[in-house]
Design a protein around this motif. Structure first.
Motif, PDB file in Angstrom:
ATOM      1  N   LEU A 141      37.339  52.676  82.673  1.00 39.18           N
ATOM      2  CA  LEU A 141      37.555  53.819  81.780  1.00 39.18           C
ATOM      3  C   LEU A 141      36.689  53.642  80.542  1.00 39.18           C
ATOM      4  O   LEU A 141      36.688  52.571  79.929  1.00 39.18           O
ATOM      5  N   HIS A 199      45.372  55.813  77.299  1.00 36.80           N
ATOM      6  CA  HIS A 199      44.634  55.356  78.475  1.00 36.80           C
ATOM      7  C   HIS A 199      45.225  54.075  79.038  1.00 36.80           C
ATOM      8  O   HIS A 199      45.229  53.872  80.262  1.00 36.80           O
ATOM      9  N   PRO A 217      42.378  56.662  88.243  1.00 37.03           N
ATOM     10  CA  PRO A 217      41.071  57.182  87.805  1.00 37.03           C
ATOM     11  C   PRO A 217      39.939  56.541  88.600  1.00 37.03           C
ATOM     12  O   PRO A 217      39.958  55.354  88.899  1.00 37.03           O
TER      13      PRO A 217
END
Length: 376
Positions: A257, A269, A287
């Motif tokens: 990320l 996050h 993700p």
């Protein structure tokens, strides 16, 4: 009730204990990078968010464990669990190495009651981890000299190696004892252990600086070791371009990320993208990386390149042809073939011209007369 009617009303598999999870967090503490990032995300706020993330990981199970490492510009040190101080470990000893129990020097513990916090609303384990990490970071910053700030990169390779060694040591403690000496039974037990591991381990790297091309070889060695041990490496980039850590997340099956556009959302996050372990991620939509930067660092000048020369023996990478076309690592003679020769020019084929007949173009057929036109 089960003892009265001698029947089993419940499935014992439903009451099996949860497999413990070990999380090793590597925090990039490059002073220059944090000074640039101070206006958007101070290091104190980032540390508070990381502590909340660690507490959430420990709250998932009583047997979950955590370890925190700091990657500095020239060294990597443990923040938690903190190693014993030199004064407490090197107290008065005799020639045999035994501690003199008659010494008048008081024994110093790493944490005391005051370090655990005075709030009754704080869980003692959370308070102990928080106080230990904060004290370790303060000691690290106090020991940092102006010469330590000169390097602009971070020793991430050393931190990864230390994390893998700690995970391996912890995993050995969870392995079952080998009671039987029969090699067949031991092989069966090893296969069963591979199918159902006794400890889930993973790493998280919080990066704020670029990857150092000089650390390409040790970093890739640590990445391949983690991939072979099935240890995912998650990377959260707050600033910079951690090219090698991006490749590490892809190779080890972790998550990458990049929040450089909005570093203030660090806690969001961490909690929503990186909190679930490897087992939980199989049931979640994690993700993914749209593109991965697969550039490498050459072995000759330590430059990050996307095209280079590779030795067929030791797989060393060079940005340009070495002297005498010899590999600088193993001395193998590089076979370049026709590299550097001028490309051959292939002449174009001439196309047939078209003749105009009655104002319309048609291909030449070699006939003396044209195609008859029907009368109207």
């Amino acid at each position: 009730m089960n003892h009265i009617d001698a029947s089993a009303h419940y499935d014992e598999t439903a009451f099996k204990t949860q497999v413990p999870s070990l999380l090793v967090v590597i925090v990039d503490l490059n002073p220059r990078a944090w000074a640039v990032l101070n206006s958007e995300l101070p290091i104190s706020q980032a540390l508070a968010n990381i502590l909340v993330y660690i507490n959430a990981h420990l709250a998932f199970g009583n047997e979950n464990q955590v370890a925190v490492l700091a990657a500095h510009t020239n060294r990597a040190i443990w923040l938690y669990p903190r190693p014993p101080s030199d004064t407490s470990s090197q107290r008065s000893r005799d020639r045999d190495g035994d501690v003199d129990m008659n010494s008048d020097e008081p024994i110093r513990h790493s944490t005391n009651t005051a370090d655990l916090g005075t709030s009754a609303n704080k869980y003692p384990l959370f308070a102990q981890i928080e106080s230990t990490i904060v004290a370790s970071i303060r000691d690290l910053l106090a020991e940092t000299t102006p010469a330590d700030i000169e390097p602009t990169t971070t020793l991430m390779a050393g931190a990864l190696s230390m994390a893998l060694a700690y995970i391996n040591k912890t995993s050995l403690a969870y392995e079952p004892a080998k009671a039987s000496s029969d090699p067949n039974e031991q092989a069966t037990a090893a296969v069963a252990q591979q199918k159902a591991p006794n400890l889930h381990s993973r790493m998280l790297a919080v990066s704020v600086s670029d990857s150092d091309p000089a650390q390409y070889i040790p970093t890739m060695n640590a990445i391949f070791a983690a991939s072979h041990s099935r240890i995912p490496l998650d990377t959260l980039s707050l600033a910079g371009k951690p090219t090698f850590l991006e490749q590490a997340a892809y190779i080890t099956g972790g998550t990458f990320l990049s929040v450089s556009s909005n570093p203030r959302g660090l806690l969001t996050h961490l909690m929503f993208g990186l909190l679930a372990d490897s087992d939980a991620r199989e049931a979640l939509v994690a993700p993914t990386q749209d593109t991965v930067d697969f550039r490498v660092a050459c072995f000759c000048h330590r430059n990050v390149v996307d095209t280079g020369f590779v030795c067929s023996i030791c797989l060393s990478i060079f940005c340009e042809v070495p002297e005498n076309a010899e590999c600088l690592t193993c001395g193998n003679k590089l076979t370049l073939g026709n590299y550097g020769a001028k490309p051959a020019v292939v002449p174009r084929k001439k196309k047939k011209k078209k003749k105009l007949l009655n104002g319309a173009g048609r291909e030449e057929t070699g006939s003396a007369t044209g195609t008859p036109i029907p009368a109207t």
